[in-house]
Every structure is written in structure tokens, then in C-alpha cells.
Design a protein around this motif. Structure first.
Motif, mmCIF file in Angstrom:
data_model
loop_
_atom_site.group_PDB
_atom_site.id
_atom_site.type_symbol
_atom_site.label_atom_id
_atom_site.label_comp_id
_atom_site.label_asym_id
_atom_site.label_seq_id
_atom_site.Cartn_x
_atom_site.Cartn_y
_atom_site.Cartn_z
ATOM 1 N N ALA A 136 0.851 -1.186 0.000
ATOM 2 C CA ALA A 136 0.000 0.000 0.000
ATOM 3 C C ALA A 136 0.884 1.233 0.000
ATOM 4 N N ALA A 137 0.489 2.248 -0.743
ATOM 5 C CA ALA A 137 1.254 3.489 -0.791
ATOM 6 C C ALA A 137 1.209 4.180 0.567
ATOM 7 N N LEU A 138 2.326 4.763 0.978
ATOM 8 C CA LEU A 138 2.379 5.439 2.272
ATOM 9 C C LEU A 138 1.372 6.587 2.358
ATOM 10 N N THR A 139 1.111 7.265 1.252
ATOM 11 C CA THR A 139 0.119 8.336 1.274
ATOM 12 C C THR A 139 -1.234 7.814 1.720
ATOM 13 N N ASP A 140 -1.541 6.558 1.375
ATOM 14 C CA ASP A 140 -2.825 5.971 1.755
ATOM 15 C C ASP A 140 -2.800 5.353 3.142
ATOM 16 N N CYS A 141 -1.717 4.648 3.488
ATOM 17 C CA CYS A 141 -1.726 3.889 4.743
ATOM 18 C C CYS A 141 -1.075 4.613 5.915
ATOM 19 N N LEU A 142 -0.128 5.502 5.653
ATOM 20 C CA LEU A 142 0.528 6.265 6.725
ATOM 21 C C LEU A 142 0.767 7.709 6.275
ATOM 22 N N PRO A 143 -0.289 8.425 5.964
ATOM 23 C CA PRO A 143 -0.103 9.777 5.409
ATOM 24 C C PRO A 143 0.566 10.750 6.376
ATOM 25 N N MET A 144 0.495 10.479 7.685
ATOM 26 C CA MET A 144 1.048 11.414 8.669
ATOM 27 C C MET A 144 2.451 11.023 9.127
ATOM 28 N N LEU A 145 3.125 10.161 8.367
ATOM 29 C CA LEU A 145 4.433 9.649 8.778
ATOM 30 C C LEU A 145 5.416 10.767 9.097
ATOM 31 N N ARG A 146 5.437 11.832 8.282
ATOM 32 C CA ARG A 146 6.383 12.933 8.493
ATOM 33 C C ARG A 146 5.700 14.202 9.003
ATOM 34 N N ALA A 147 4.425 14.093 9.383
ATOM 35 C CA ALA A 147 3.635 15.299 9.629
ATOM 36 C C ALA A 147 4.043 16.045 10.890
ATOM 37 N N VAL A 148 4.408 15.344 11.957
ATOM 38 C CA VAL A 148 4.735 15.994 13.229
ATOM 39 C C VAL A 148 6.236 16.203 13.308
ATOM 40 N N LYS A 149 6.650 17.454 13.424
ATOM 41 C CA LYS A 149 8.070 17.809 13.411
ATOM 42 C C LYS A 149 8.599 17.943 14.836
ATOM 43 N N ASP A 150 9.865 17.546 15.014
ATOM 44 C CA ASP A 150 10.499 17.751 16.310
ATOM 45 C C ASP A 150 11.122 19.145 16.359
ATOM 46 N N ALA A 151 11.736 19.470 17.498
ATOM 47 C CA ALA A 151 12.254 20.828 17.694
ATOM 48 C C ALA A 151 13.315 21.191 16.668
ATOM 49 N N GLY A 308 0.683 20.507 4.089
ATOM 50 C CA GLY A 308 1.824 20.343 4.968
ATOM 51 C C GLY A 308 3.124 20.702 4.276
ATOM 52 N N ILE A 309 4.168 20.883 5.079
ATOM 53 C CA ILE A 309 5.493 21.224 4.559
ATOM 54 C C ILE A 309 6.539 20.633 5.482
ATOM 55 N N GLY A 310 7.649 20.219 4.905
ATOM 56 C CA GLY A 310 8.741 19.626 5.687
ATOM 57 C C GLY A 310 9.942 19.434 4.797
ATOM 58 N N VAL A 311 10.342 18.179 4.571
ATOM 59 C CA VAL A 311 11.454 17.920 3.660
ATOM 60 C C VAL A 311 11.023 18.067 2.212
ATOM 61 N N THR A 312 9.725 18.209 1.991
ATOM 62 C CA THR A 312 9.188 18.628 0.694
ATOM 63 C C THR A 312 8.270 19.818 0.940
ATOM 64 N N THR A 313 8.025 20.613 -0.092
ATOM 65 C CA THR A 313 7.201 21.799 0.102
ATOM 66 C C THR A 313 5.706 21.493 0.060
ATOM 67 N N HIS A 314 5.326 20.311 -0.408
ATOM 68 C CA HIS A 314 3.936 19.874 -0.349
ATOM 69 C C HIS A 314 3.908 18.456 0.202
ATOM 70 N N GLU A 315 3.222 18.259 1.323
ATOM 71 C CA GLU A 315 3.073 16.941 1.915
ATOM 72 C C GLU A 315 1.901 16.991 2.887
ATOM 73 N N PRO A 316 1.405 15.839 3.362
ATOM 74 C CA PRO A 316 0.344 15.876 4.373
ATOM 75 C C PRO A 316 0.834 16.584 5.641
ATOM 76 N N PRO A 317 -0.091 17.159 6.413
ATOM 77 C CA PRO A 317 -1.554 17.120 6.278
ATOM 78 C C PRO A 317 -2.069 18.208 5.343
ATOM 79 N N TYR A 318 -3.301 18.011 4.863
ATOM 80 C CA TYR A 318 -3.922 18.985 3.969
ATOM 81 C C TYR A 318 -5.122 19.624 4.660
ATOM 82 N N MET A 319 -5.202 20.947 4.566
ATOM 83 C CA MET A 319 -6.335 21.680 5.139
ATOM 84 C C MET A 319 -7.419 21.748 4.072
#
Length: 374
Positions: A136-151, A308-319
Motif C-alpha cells: 500500500a502506498a504510504l500516502t494511503d496507509c501512513l499519510p502522517m508519517l512525516r507530519a509531526v516535526k520535532d524541535a 503540509g510542509i517539511g522535507v518537501t514543500t507539499h506533503e500531508p496534512p492537507y487543510m
């Protein structure tokens, strides 16, 4: 240019991989398979010089330590990655079957989450070697994998946002009248690079009627007095993204142009103020959309409120309507409502916002008023 942040450590990457394994287990997966791309960089710090037909694959599963399968000729590079000490490396040589190296690391009947940019060639090779597996694609099964950023990640995102802000402040000083959109776009790209960005992802400059196209590619249109101009630009600094939008006017705006801009500014402010832990992502979209709809422009707000934004400029989560996942402290995303009047002009205002323990904090801090440029 500001000083580079402290590098991520082996412990940072080990913790990320451990969190990914727990998330996979909670999702009912046997593990994760991660090919070269943003997920691999996030989890291990390793980015091959080029993704090729040679298999490179990170295997994460609860019953074994992380393993990175790499071509022998690239093993030396992989060993230099910041997260390499938290991995076991398994290499394979040209002429050998790489799937014969990867297959023993997988449950023959397991279901795996697979990074979105995995080559079909490699996934089909694994399926041939292990026909009982499923994916299964990560976007479908774990879309929030990179969503929460540490300090440490938030520090990088803040630095990228500050650099984008500085670029905006500088572009306000240049002349727009008589120049092409592409000229301003090139100046924005130069400023982002000068201010520490290693990669410029986009420089949208939409003047006059072109501003009604949210993803207009800067072209040869010559700007003149009376033009509304949408500026949307960003890229990567220290490996993390920036993305901001402001709308400026060449000369003094009309009453209508000012009024439309004021509606978008109020919508953006209301949406940012709505950000807090526990509310659904879609609520941010609803708040922004309600302001614009009440002003009579609901049908002219034609995209989601944020990404969302992180190591890419577009990623989950989406508003966006339908996204019911709750906001969590550490999430970072854009808040960018807009109004687009076909054939006339557009307005968009965008900041990156991070969720705090009791609300939200902007990572872009330039004025949101309608700036007048020459």
C-alpha cells in the motif's frame, strides 16, 4: 546568511525509524519499504546521488533492526549517511539478483507500506520474488508519517520561513513597471539562493489577469500601473521547505481591489487564529472559506486552504474539506486562502503555521497588507 543548524544525529534517525515501525504496526502493516526520496532522507539522512534502476531499499519491521539494501558501488556513500550507524547495510553487486537480497528481509505473506516514489520495476521485482506479499502506498496507509516535526525540524522550517520573508522584503524594493513576470521570478529565485536556499521549487508571479490562475508560471507579460500581482515562492533551506504568498499592486489599487484583498486577509487571519491542537484539519479550511463566502466570493476560492510542509514543500496534512484528522503539536502547514476573478486579477496570502500546545504560530511574519510597488 544565518549559521547552519546543528546536524541531525544517529539518535535522531534511529528515533524516527522506531516511530515509523510503531506507526506501521498500529496500521496493521508488517513493515515499511522505503526507496530513495524524501521519506528515505527523513528516516536515514541518506540520499543517493541519483535514483536508478539499481535497487536501494530501506526495510523497516518490528521483528528486526532496520536494514538498507544498496548496490555495492554505492555502499561507501551510504556508510557516510548520518543515520547509517543505526542501520545494517546489505549490498548486492551487478549481475546478482537484488530481490534475492531483499526478499529474506520480508514476511512472505506480509502487507507493507511502500514509499510513493518507489519504482514500479522494483515493486514488481519484489512481488515476483514474494507473490504472497501485498503493498500500500504510504500516502494511503501512513499519510502522517512525516507530519509531526520535532524541535530541530521546526528550527529549520523557521529559518527557511525567515529567509523567504527576507526575499519578499527585498523584492518590494525593485521596480515592477515595464518588467516581465519572468524578470521578477528570476530575482526572487536569486534572492532565495542568496539567503541560503539550496533549492528553489517555484516562483509564481501572476500579474493582472494571470493572477487569477493560482499556479500561473511566470511568463513574458509586461507589468504596468494598475496590475495586481500575486507572488508565491519557496524552496528548501537546510533540507526543509519555505512557501509564502503575498499580493502586491503596481501603483495605487482601486477600491474594489483593496476590498478583495481585505477579504482574503481577514480569511487568512481567521484561519490562523482557528489553529489549535485537536481540531480537524478541515476546520481550518472551513473557517477561511466561511469568511470568503460571506463576502460573496465563495465560488472564486478554488483550492484547498493549505498543505503540509517539511522535507518537501507539499506533503500531508492537507487543510481541506473531508480531512478529519486532528491537528497535533508539531504539525506544519500553509494557510493560503485566495480569491480569483477570471480575466481580471487574483489575490492570495500565505503563511506557514506550526501547531503549538495551545494554538498556532506563524513562521512567516512579513506584512499582510496590500503593498504598493513601483
Amino acid at each position: 546568511m544565518d549559521a547552519a543548524p546543528a546536524p541531525f544525529t544517529t539518535e535522531d534517525y534511529a528515533a524516527r525509524m522506531a516511530r515509523a515501525v510503531r506507526a506501521a504496526d498500529e496500521a496493521g502493516l508488517a513493515g515499511l519499504l522505503v526507496a530513495p526520496g524524501p521519506d528515505l532522507v527523513h528516516l536515514t539522512g541518506y540520499q543517493p546521488i541519483a535514483a536508478t534502476e539499481r535497487l536501494t531499499l530501506l526495510v523497516l519491521a518490528a521483528d528486526r533492526d532496520p536494514v538498507l539494501v544498496v548496490p555495492t558501488l554505492e555502499r561507501g556513500d551510504a556508510e557516510q549517511a548520518a543515520g547509517a550507524a543505526a542501520l545494517t547495510l546489505r549490498d548486492w553487486t551487478d549481475g546478482k539478483d537484488p530481490y534475492g537480497v531483499a526478499a529474506p528481509l520480508l514476511d512472505p505473506a506480509g502487507r507493507y507500506g511502500v514509499s510513493d516514489n518507489t519504482w514500479a520495476l522494483h515493486l514488481l521485482g519484489l512481488q515476483d520474488a514474494l507473490p504472497g506479499t501485498s503493498y500500500a502506498a504510504l500516502t494511503d496507509c501512513l499519510p502522517m508519517l512525516r507530519a509531526v516535526k520535532d524541535a530541530a525540524e521546526l528550527e529549520r522550517l523557521a529559518a527557511a520561513g525567515a529567509a523567504a520573508d527576507a526575499a519578499y522584503e527585498e523584492i518590494l524594493r525593485v521596480r515592477f513597471t515595464g518588467r516581465r513576470e519572468s524578470d521578477i521570478a528570476a530575482e526572487l529565485a536569486h534572492l532565495l539562493t542568496q539567503l541560503g536556499h539550496s533549492e528553489v521549487d517555484f516562483t509564481v508571479v501572476g500579474s493582472g489577469p494571470n493572477g487569477a490562475d493560482p499556479h500561473h508560471e511566470a511568463g513574458d507579460r509586461v507589468m504596468r500601473q494598475g496590475d495586481m500581482v500575486v507572488l508565491d515562492f519557496g524552496g528548501l533551506k537546510h533540507g526543509y521547505g519555505s512557501d509564502t504568498s503575498r499580493t502586491v499592486h503596481v501603483g495605487e489599487p482601486s477600491a474594489e481591489e483593496q476590498a478583495v484583498h481585505d477579504v482574503v486577509r481577514r480569511a487568512q487571519q481567521a484561519a490562523v487564529e482557528a489553529v489549535r491542537p485537536g481540531i480537524a484539519c478541515q476546520e481550518v479550511d472551513r473557517v477561511a472559506r466561511a469568511v470568503i463566502t460571506e463576502a460573496g466570493y465563495g465560488e472564486r476560492f478554488i483550492h484547498r486552504t493549505g498543505h503540509g510542509i517539511g522535507v518537501t514543500t507539499h506533503e500531508p496534512p492537507y487543510m481541506v474539506e473531508g480531512e478529519e484528522r486532528p491537528l497535533v503539536p508539531g504539525m506544519c502547514f500553509s494557510v493560503e486562502p485566495g480569491i480569483y476573478l477570471p480575466g481580471r486579477f487574483g489575490v492570495r496570502i500565505e503563511d506557514i503555521v506550526t501547531v503549538t500546545e495551545d494554538g498556532g504560530r506563524r513562521l512567516n511574519n512579513t506584512s499582510r497588507e496590500l503593498a504598493v510597488v513601483e
